[in-house]
Design a protein around this motif. Structure first.
Motif, PDB file in Angstrom:
ATOM      1  N   ALA A 328       0.835  -1.209   0.000  1.00  0.00           N
ATOM      2  CA  ALA A 328       0.000   0.000   0.000  1.00  0.00           C
ATOM      3  C   ALA A 328       0.869   1.258   0.000  1.00  0.00           C
ATOM      4  N   ARG A 329       1.687   1.385  -1.036  1.00  0.00           N
ATOM      5  CA  ARG A 329       2.606   2.517  -1.140  1.00  0.00           C
ATOM      6  C   ARG A 329       1.931   3.690  -1.859  1.00  0.00           C
ATOM      7  N   MET A 330       2.244   4.896  -1.383  1.00  0.00           N
ATOM      8  CA  MET A 330       1.640   6.085  -1.972  1.00  0.00           C
ATOM      9  C   MET A 330       2.022   6.262  -3.444  1.00  0.00           C
ATOM     10  N   ASP A 331       3.195   5.775  -3.833  1.00  0.00           N
ATOM     11  CA  ASP A 331       3.620   5.970  -5.220  1.00  0.00           C
ATOM     12  C   ASP A 331       2.817   5.131  -6.216  1.00  0.00           C
ATOM     13  N   ARG A 332       1.910   4.300  -5.724  1.00  0.00           N
ATOM     14  CA  ARG A 332       1.043   3.530  -6.611  1.00  0.00           C
ATOM     15  C   ARG A 332      -0.152   4.349  -7.087  1.00  0.00           C
ATOM     16  N   ILE A 333      -0.354   5.533  -6.483  1.00  0.00           N
ATOM     17  CA  ILE A 333      -1.427   6.430  -6.919  1.00  0.00           C
ATOM     18  C   ILE A 333      -0.855   7.345  -7.998  1.00  0.00           C
ATOM     19  N   SER A 334      -1.449   7.347  -9.180  1.00  0.00           N
ATOM     20  CA  SER A 334      -0.893   8.099 -10.303  1.00  0.00           C
ATOM     21  C   SER A 334      -1.429   9.521 -10.363  1.00  0.00           C
ATOM     22  N   VAL A 335      -0.644  10.399 -10.981  1.00  0.00           N
ATOM     23  CA  VAL A 335      -1.082  11.785 -11.193  1.00  0.00           C
ATOM     24  C   VAL A 335      -2.343  11.803 -12.051  1.00  0.00           C
ATOM     25  N   GLY A 336      -2.397  10.907 -13.036  1.00  0.00           N
ATOM     26  CA  GLY A 336      -3.573  10.851 -13.900  1.00  0.00           C
ATOM     27  C   GLY A 336      -4.848  10.525 -13.141  1.00  0.00           C
ATOM     28  N   ASP A 337      -4.764   9.580 -12.202  1.00  0.00           N
ATOM     29  CA  ASP A 337      -5.941   9.212 -11.419  1.00  0.00           C
ATOM     30  C   ASP A 337      -6.406  10.375 -10.537  1.00  0.00           C
ATOM     31  N   VAL A 338      -5.458  11.089  -9.939  1.00  0.00           N
ATOM     32  CA  VAL A 338      -5.830  12.218  -9.075  1.00  0.00           C
ATOM     33  C   VAL A 338      -6.425  13.349  -9.912  1.00  0.00           C
ATOM     34  N   THR A 339      -5.829  13.606 -11.074  1.00  0.00           N
ATOM     35  CA  THR A 339      -6.367  14.643 -11.962  1.00  0.00           C
ATOM     36  C   THR A 339      -7.789  14.299 -12.396  1.00  0.00           C
ATOM     37  N   HIS A 340      -8.026  13.045 -12.722  1.00  0.00           N
ATOM     38  CA  HIS A 340      -9.373  12.615 -13.136  1.00  0.00           C
ATOM     39  C   HIS A 340     -10.367  12.805 -11.992  1.00  0.00           C
ATOM     40  N   ALA A 341     -10.007  12.376 -10.782  1.00  0.00           N
ATOM     41  CA  ALA A 341     -10.907  12.528  -9.643  1.00  0.00           C
ATOM     42  C   ALA A 341     -11.194  13.995  -9.367  1.00  0.00           C
ATOM     43  N   ALA A 342     -10.151  14.823  -9.427  1.00  0.00           N
ATOM     44  CA  ALA A 342     -10.329  16.249  -9.178  1.00  0.00           C
ATOM     45  C   ALA A 342     -11.255  16.873 -10.213  1.00  0.00           C
ATOM     46  N   THR A 343     -11.057  16.524 -11.463  1.00  0.00           N
ATOM     47  CA  THR A 343     -11.887  17.078 -12.541  1.00  0.00           C
ATOM     48  C   THR A 343     -13.347  16.674 -12.375  1.00  0.00           C
ATOM     49  N   GLN A 344     -13.577  15.434 -11.996  1.00  0.00           N
ATOM     50  CA  GLN A 344     -14.945  14.952 -11.803  1.00  0.00           C
ATOM     51  C   GLN A 344     -15.638  15.714 -10.672  1.00  0.00           C
ATOM     52  N   LEU A 345     -14.937  15.922  -9.562  1.00  0.00           N
ATOM     53  CA  LEU A 345     -15.549  16.637  -8.441  1.00  0.00           C
ATOM     54  C   LEU A 345     -15.770  18.109  -8.780  1.00  0.00           C
ATOM     55  N   LEU A 346     -14.833  18.725  -9.492  1.00  0.00           N
ATOM     56  CA  LEU A 346     -15.003  20.130  -9.889  1.00  0.00           C
ATOM     57  C   LEU A 346     -16.177  20.274 -10.854  1.00  0.00           C
ATOM     58  N   ASN A 347     -16.296  19.365 -11.802  1.00  0.00           N
ATOM     59  CA  ASN A 347     -17.410  19.423 -12.748  1.00  0.00           C
ATOM     60  C   ASN A 347     -18.742  19.215 -12.049  1.00  0.00           C
ATOM     61  N   ALA A 348     -18.763  18.308 -11.066  1.00  0.00           N
ATOM     62  CA  ALA A 348     -20.006  18.054 -10.326  1.00  0.00           C
ATOM     63  C   ALA A 348     -20.420  19.285  -9.539  1.00  0.00           C
ATOM     64  N   LYS A 349     -19.455  20.010  -8.980  1.00  0.00           N
ATOM     65  CA  LYS A 349     -19.781  21.214  -8.206  1.00  0.00           C
ATOM     66  C   LYS A 349     -20.321  22.319  -9.102  1.00  0.00           C
ATOM     67  N   LEU A 350     -19.804  22.403 -10.327  1.00  0.00           N
ATOM     68  CA  LEU A 350     -20.211  23.476 -11.236  1.00  0.00           C
ATOM     69  C   LEU A 350     -21.577  23.213 -11.858  1.00  0.00           C
ATOM     70  N   ARG A 351     -22.014  21.943 -11.845  1.00  0.00           N
ATOM     71  CA  ARG A 351     -23.316  21.631 -12.460  1.00  0.00           C
ATOM     72  C   ARG A 351     -24.461  22.172 -11.623  1.00  0.00           C
TER      73      ARG A 351
END
Length: 351
Positions: A328-351
């Motif tokens: 369960a190492r932190m380096d297994r979480i990718s920048v792409g996955d975090v960017t996708h999650a962030a974008t989804q939450l930002l889009n949901a807030k703007l709707r």
């Protein structure tokens, strides 16, 4: 059968030490106020916790006291005894908190019977037997249910921001384009931290994909981490440390931010208490220990306010992430996955 707090006139609650745990105690504190409207409720905890809980109508006073080490709280019992509590409710499971309660002079002392501390408690409660992680929110609520003799159904965390805190937060974020995203790269352990390189790459991705204004926060001890991220972000991020961020100001900034992205640490819980969307990154700490129950949104939306990204989401439920740190190492979480999650939450807030 009468509850242990029946006819209690003055109750003292010993708070957990960590900011996040104190936020997770707010549902239990809210239930105490609801069921004991005429009881004077004092909170006892380390410095800084009053700032976190300020403005909530769930206590009468908060006494800050040195709580570290055996001699810390016991070296000066005068302010603890001055609370003049009829009853003490112990959220920490430590022997130290039981000794403090015993030394306070309170006749009723309620806590989980862990670490063989039952001798110091008037009402030692048998902790539930659990084979999988048990959220601290439920831990505090279940103990409080026993103390009150009443169920606690609303287990959502809650915080409040004062006008002054909001004004300070506004100044911290001043000049950032919308949407405004706060990154919190610190944590109390190195293995809980996502890398500075990843946070810098994330800041650039958020600027380039959605035009976000990105601010990086941290404590004074984390200045080097924050500076490294800002320096590597090619102008995509600013440092809130350079803007003299304080705990009160951070509350106000998180309340007004569109999104927080954080490791498993206190600001995550502040965001939950203020209903700010959050992407939380989990490595060698099992997320089930800190499960947060969300309040229904104002528009009854089904969109979650928190997106958990877990280093190994396929661990069997009987395996605790804390016990398999190499997997369960932190380096297994990718920048792409975090960017996708962030974008989804930002889009949901703007709707």
């Amino acid at each position: 059968m009468k509850s242990p707090l029946h006819n209690c006139k003055r109750l003292c609650v010993i708070l957990p030490s960590w900011i996040g745990d104190t936020v997770m105690a707010t549902p239990a504190l809210r239930a105490l106020r609801t069921h004991l409207p005429n009881t004077h409720i004092t909170l006892l905890g380390r410095a800084g916790l009053r700032t976190i809980l300020s403005g909530l109508p769930i206590f009468d006073e908060c006494v800050e006291h040195r709580m570290r080490g055996w001699l810390g709280p016991l070296s000066n019992l005068k302010p603890i005894r001055a609370i003049n509590a009829d009853a003490m409710l112990l959220f920490p499971n430590s022997m130290r908190s039981a000794v403090i309660a015993f030394a306070s002079g309170a006749r009723t002392r309620i806590g989980w019977n862990r670490q063989n501390r039952g001798w110091f408690l008037s009402h030692p409660a048998t902790p539930p037997f659990m084979t999988t992680p048990y959220s601290s929110v439920d831990n505090y609520c279940d103990l409080t249910e026993l103390a009150l003799g009443a169920p606690i159904r609303d287990r959502s965390v809650q915080l409040h921001c004062s006008v002054e805190e909001l004004a300070t937060g506004f100044r911290l974020l001043d000049g950032l384009p919308m949407p405004r995203v706060i990154l919190n790269p610190g944590a109390n352990r190195l293995d809980k931290r996502w890398s500075t390189a990843n946070f810098a790459a994330l800041a650039i991705a958020l600027r380039d994909t959605c035009g976000a204004g990105v601010a990086v926060t941290g404590s004074a001890d984390e200045r080097d981490i924050v500076d490294a991220i800002v320096s590597a972000s090619n102008g995509a991020a600013i440092s809130l440390i350079e803007r003299d961020v304080t705990l009160a100001g951070l509350k106000g900034a998180i309340a007004q931010a569109d999104l927080l992205i954080t490791n498993d640490t206190g600001p995550r819980h502040i965001a939950a208490g203020l209903n700010t969307p959050c992407v939380s990154l989990f490595g060698p700490t099992d997320h089930r220990f800190t499960t947060l129950h969300e309040t229904p949104s104002a528009n009854n939306s089904e969109v979650a306010r928190e997106w958990l990204l877990i280093a190994d989401p396929f661990l069997p439920k009987e395996v605790i992430a804390n016990h398999v740190a190499q997997i369960a190492r932190m380096d297994r979480i990718s920048v792409g996955d975090v960017t996708h999650a962030a974008t989804q939450l930002l889009n949901a807030k703007l709707r």
